[in-house]
Scaffold this motif. Structure first.
Motif, PDB file in Angstrom:
ATOM      1  N   UNK C  71       0.845  -1.249  -0.057  1.00  0.00           N
ATOM      2  CA  UNK C  71      -0.138   0.202   0.030  1.00  0.00           C
ATOM      3  C   UNK C  71       0.680   1.206  -0.015  1.00  0.00           C
ATOM      4  N   UNK C  72       1.698   1.302   0.953  1.00  0.00           N
ATOM      5  CA  UNK C  72       2.780   2.422   0.979  1.00  0.00           C
ATOM      6  C   UNK C  72       3.519   2.830  -0.364  1.00  0.00           C
ATOM      7  N   UNK C 372      11.466  10.378  -4.330  1.00  0.00           N
ATOM      8  CA  UNK C 372      10.138   9.465  -4.504  1.00  0.00           C
ATOM      9  C   UNK C 372      10.698   7.782  -4.027  1.00  0.00           C
ATOM     10  N   UNK C 373      11.696   7.847  -3.819  1.00  0.00           N
ATOM     11  CA  UNK C 373      11.933   6.195  -3.356  1.00  0.00           C
ATOM     12  C   UNK C 373      12.010   6.261  -1.606  1.00  0.00           C
ATOM     13  N   UNK C 374      12.331   7.404  -1.075  1.00  0.00           N
ATOM     14  CA  UNK C 374      12.223   7.439   0.415  1.00  0.00           C
ATOM     15  C   UNK C 374      10.910   7.778   0.930  1.00  0.00           C
ATOM     16  N   UNK C 375      10.020   8.582   0.358  1.00  0.00           N
ATOM     17  CA  UNK C 375       8.904   8.846   0.810  1.00  0.00           C
ATOM     18  C   UNK C 375       7.825   7.533   1.004  1.00  0.00           C
ATOM     19  N   UNK C 376       7.850   6.584   0.383  1.00  0.00           N
ATOM     20  CA  UNK C 376       7.030   5.514   0.600  1.00  0.00           C
ATOM     21  C   UNK C 376       7.505   4.801   2.025  1.00  0.00           C
ATOM     22  N   UNK C 378       8.632   6.606   4.417  1.00  0.00           N
ATOM     23  CA  UNK C 378       7.679   7.409   5.406  1.00  0.00           C
ATOM     24  C   UNK C 378       6.165   7.109   5.673  1.00  0.00           C
ATOM     25  N   UNK C 379       5.845   6.952   4.342  1.00  0.00           N
ATOM     26  CA  UNK C 379       4.333   6.561   4.520  1.00  0.00           C
ATOM     27  C   UNK C 379       4.174   5.127   5.042  1.00  0.00           C
ATOM     28  N   UNK C 380       5.063   4.288   4.965  1.00  0.00           N
ATOM     29  CA  UNK C 380       4.851   2.901   5.634  1.00  0.00           C
ATOM     30  C   UNK C 380       4.952   3.173   7.275  1.00  0.00           C
ATOM     31  N   UNK C 381       5.911   4.025   7.332  1.00  0.00           N
ATOM     32  CA  UNK C 381       6.143   4.142   9.031  1.00  0.00           C
ATOM     33  C   UNK C 381       4.695   4.773   9.569  1.00  0.00           C
TER      34      UNK C 381
END
Lengths: 248, 248, 398
Positions: C71-72, C372-376, C378-381
């Motif tokens: 999902x993230x 863009x590779x790092x943001x997911x 953060x979303x996952x966290x």
């Protein structure tokens, strides 16, 4: 509402949709430009390699006529120069609109064959670019010209990737796909495309395959015709006479 | 009906309701709120074709100029530049036709413009008149000696190299360098003034080359072969390129 | 004008002849990031499906984590595409007037289908019972968050939970081909371009899919090995070993398919073989031969074979798994790079090569791609905070 009413309404919708569809099809002919009817024409171009002198007037005229950025990285049409040497090596370069062309990088005695090849969008009958556009912004008109709707193009560049001839580019200012349109705005007024207009040797020949007599009709009768990359089945409408096998 | 709803677990009902609500909103928006020009591809195509057709025309076309410039047309119509469109040299002139007194097309008067076509380039087809700009009257504008509307050279060309420069430059490094072109090609004087109507001849028999190259010829320093047996059944130039010998 | 200056610099680095319009590389690093991200989504989901559909019980600890990871990354997936468009404000047109002949047109629909009707639905049914329980036990914002997310549901009887589990299984079964479609259509986008012999191949969707599975399994393995110790719990070695097994099989299949493609190209030796060989030998040597094949596939394969043969002890296994998973991520990213960028580095005239200049800043620059590779993650966290995957087990463990 019950089933009967639903079916009645559905029938009504289909019927009225059909009428609207029929009406808008007729509307095509009258709306484009005065009394120009796209359905009465079908355009193609012929190019005689033996006539091209590589002067680059066509490249210049196209940029002027169609407001293409001057920088030498965006071309709706361009001319390639081929030099095939006696050791069978091939050198190709795009000419620089005739300006400061190196007077020669090749010693004549090393040259087997050498010629110029004008290139442009082939206005294919089976265009891979139209097939891949996700929003249908590029389409084939009834008169055989492939246009790009600059108000709808989203700039995804799929069409640029799909074109086997490198004819498309992304316009640096509008950020949408752009390419040769056979000077469509000139065609609807009964004029010739700008590149055909200025060619000094009439190496480019333009015609309407639906017209009774045209330069193109004679061209495809009197010459052995070749198209670029026929094995890709794009069915190009730019026909080359005296095209060498090294051209791709 | 109510039993059916009772058997579905309450969570499924909740999520189902949510999805149906979303679907309904999407449906209403797409069918009723979004205007037709955003949905109907036929309308969009017509709109795009209209916009394309409404673009500004920059090149007036070859008919138009002669309507006012009769004098130039008469000068041009029987000269070498008769098939050259006026706008090839004078640039896009549509604005001039709309406002003839205030907008004037450009008029190339220096040496640079003629060079686009007439500077020597070995890839140009043979027979096209080309000059070396560094040696051919350097610094003088071309129009000093050549009327651009009827560019007859001031003197009849003395050497074949004026139009056949690529062949000359090839030949000059070959064994036939010191042979005049006219030794093998009978060239009537008229060829220099009406090149496409009157053509030079080409040898048609083996015996022609045999005049120098047969073992009975005894011309000093010339390689000889027995014409009776060497390459019998072929004419010499089917294997040897006479402008460039030694190799091919 | 600045763009033209940049292009004239590029044109000096062209080798041979390219069509003049080809000087610009159109599909940039953002288009490398997009299939990488959707690959992770598809692969993570496939790992999750192994638990629910194929009943691989050892993988249960990673089930919810895999769903949340999917999902993230899925939430971020449209971003690179949107940023890359020449006219991003017009992207809604793909929903209103999609060209049905275009593979790219299905993006919006496949994405929505997968997001709404597969992933979100599955996560909802999986977490519903826990969300109801949490909303009863918590207070304040979290209470209301879970109440709303569970759509004010209340029934947590055994019958209801059994229904939930059954629904999850059905959704997963539908989800597997959906995940294949989500990532496979990207492969088809490339594979269906007859103009480009590097891309045009019937194997392209298959290659994309299997490298997606490899990268997805590896990322879940990585995340599991990082997050569990961070929460102070113990890594379930049986689970980890099982993941590594599946990763091993997936890498073997992926590698075989790619080798097959390679051998086939060399054997048939079509017109494009000369320029493509030149491409691989010069422009793509580091990213293909070294990163994708040697470091990204052969080395991890070797490591996993060693682990299987020599039965190393736990700490060493964990280290080697970690190293393999990182290498595999690099390798799969290189795979995407080699496909996307590699396919644009050679001219369609087959006579020349051009260069891709990756800007540092700018909308299609390196920093943007990195973001863009790092943001997911953060979303996952955030997702893990809202929907903790292991709260039950940890509580049970205590």
């Amino acid at each position: 509402m019950d089933r009967r009413d639903f079916l009645k309404n559905l029938g009504l919708c289909i019927f009225s949709g059909g009428i609207i569809g029929g009406l808008s099809a007729d509307a095509w002919a009258k709306l484009i430009h005065k009394d120009y009817d796209p359905a009465k024409h079908y355009y193609g171009m012929g190019i005689d390699i033996d006539k091209c002198i590589g002067c680059g007037r066509c490249m210049q005229a196209c940029k002027t006529e169609n407001d293409v950025p001057i920088a030498p990285f965006y071309f709706r049409t361009w001319v390639e120069r081929y030099v095939i040497r006696t050791d069978h090596s091939v050198s190709v370069n795009t000419i620089n609109m005739g300006v400061d062309e190196p007077s020669d990088l090749f010693i004549e005695r090393d040259v087997l064959r050498s010629f110029f090849v004008p290139k442009l969008c082939n206005q294919c009958d089976h265009p891979p670019c139209v097939q891949v556009c996700p929003v249908g912004a590029t389409f084939k008109t009834d008169d055989g010209v492939i246009l790009v709707d600059s108000k709808r193009c989203i700039g995804c560049r799929y069409c640029i990737q799909a074109c086997p001839y490198g004819a498309r580019f992304l316009h640096p200012q509008t950020r949408v796909a752009d390419k040769c349109t056979f000077c469509y705005h000139r065609l609807v007024r009964g004029m010739l495309p700008a590149c055909v207009e200025v060619c000094p040797k009439q190496a480019r020949v333009f015609g309407d395959t639906k017209s009774f007599a045209s330069p193109l009709g004679r061209f495809v009768r009197m010459n052995k015709i070749h198209v670029l990359k026929p094995y890709l089945n794009t069915e190009p409408k730019v026909y080359y006479a005296n095209l060498d096998g090294e051209v791709n | 009906m109510r039993d059916f709803f009772k058997r579905i677990p309450e969570q499924a009902l909740r999520i189902l309701t949510l999805f149906i609500l979303l679907a309904a909103v999407l449906f209403v928006v797409r069918q009723f709120i979004i205007p037709p020009e955003l949905k109907d591809t036929d309308l969009q195509k017509i709109s795009s074709m209209e916009r394309e057709a409404a673009r500004e025309v920059k090149y007036a076309g070859f008919h138009i100029c002669s309507e006012c410039h009769e004098k130039e047309k008469n000068i041009k119509k029987s000269g070498y530049h008769r098939d050259l469109s006026c706008e090839s040299c004078h640039g896009a002139a549509q604005k001039h036709t709309e406002n003839p007194t205030e907008v004037k097309p450009s008029s190339p008067r220096k040496r640079d413009y003629c060079s686009y076509c007439h500077t020597y380039n070995s890839s140009r087809p043979t027979g096209f008149p080309q000059i070396n700009p560094h040696t051919h009257n350097p610094m003088r504008p071309c129009i000093t000696c050549h009327n651009p509307h009827n560019p007859v050279p001031p003197k009849v060309p003395g050497s074949c190299a004026a139009c056949h420069a690529q062949i000359e430059r090839t030949k000059v490094t070959s064994y036939h360098a010191l042979l005049e072109c006219t030794v093998c090609h009978n060239t009537p004087e008229k060829h220099k003034t009406t090149p496409r109507v009157v053509r030079p001849t080409k040898p048609d028999k083996r015996e022609f080359c045999g005049k120098c190259h047969d073992k009975s010829a005894h011309v000093k320093g010339v390689p000889t072969v027995d014409m009776a047996t060497h390459g019998e059944k072929y004419v010499c130039w089917q294997c040897h390129y006479p402008h460039m010998l030694g190799g091919i | 004008m600045e763009a033209a200056h940049g292009l004239s610099e590029l044109s000096k680095q062209v080798v041979g002849f390219i069509y003049p319009n080809e000087i610009e590389i159109h599909w940039s690093i953002l288009i490398v990031v997009y299939p990488y991200i959707t690959g992770l989504v598809a692969g993570a989901f496939i790992l999750a499906s192994l638990v629910k559909v194929f009943n691989v019980k050892e993988l249960q600890p990673t089930y919810r984590l895999a769903l949340l990871t999917a999902l993230a990354f899925l939430l971020i997936a449209p971003l690179p595409l949107q940023l890359h468009l020449g006219q991003p404000t017009r992207s809604y047109e793909m929903f209103l007037t999609p060209n049905l002949a275009s593979a790219m047109a299905m993006f919006g629909f496949v994405y929505l289908w997968y997001l709404m009707l597969v992933l979100l639905l599955e996560i909802w049914f999986e977490y519903r019972r826990d969300m109801v329980v949490w909303s009863r036990e918590e207070t304040g914002l979290r209470k209301w968050l879970h109440k709303v997310l569970s759509l004010f549901s209340t029934d947590i009887s055994e019958k209801a939970v059994a229904f939930d589990q059954k629904t999850v299984k059905i959704i997963t079964i539908i989800g597997i081909p959906s995940a294949f479609l989500l990532h496979g259509y990207v492969g088809f986008i490339f594979g269906s371009i007859k103009a480009n012999p590097w891309w045009s191949s019937v194997m392209m969707p298959i290659v994309f899919l299997f490298s997606a599975i490899v990268s997805g399994i590896a990322i879940v393995m990585l995340l599991y090995m990082i997050i569990i110790p961070l929460r102070g719990a113990k890594i379930d070695m049986k689970c980890l070993d099982k993941i590594a097994s599946f990763l091993f099989y997936a890498v073997i299949v992926d590698f075989s398919i790619e080798v097959l493609d390679f051998i086939h190209r060399l054997y048939e030796s079509e017109e494009s073989i000369k320029i493509l060989s030149q491409l691989v030998d010069t422009k793509l040597f580091m990213s293909l031969v070294v990163l994708q094949v040697l470091l990204g596939m052969l080395l991890p394969l070797g490591i996993m074979i060693v682990i299987k043969i020599f039965r190393l002890h736990e700490e060493l296994r964990k280290l080697l798994y970690f190293v393999s998973a990182v290498l595999i991520q690099l390798g799969i990213f290189s795979t995407r790079w080699n496909v996307v960028i590699g396919g644009q580095l050679f001219s369609k005239s087959f006579r020349g090569l051009t260069t891709y200049k990756l800007e540092l800043t700018g909308i299609e620059g390196f920093l943007m791609a990195l973001a863009l590779l790092i943001i997911p993650f953060i979303v996952l966290a955030i997702l893990i905070k809202i929907l903790p995957p292991w709260k039950k087990e940890e509580l049970a463990g205590q």
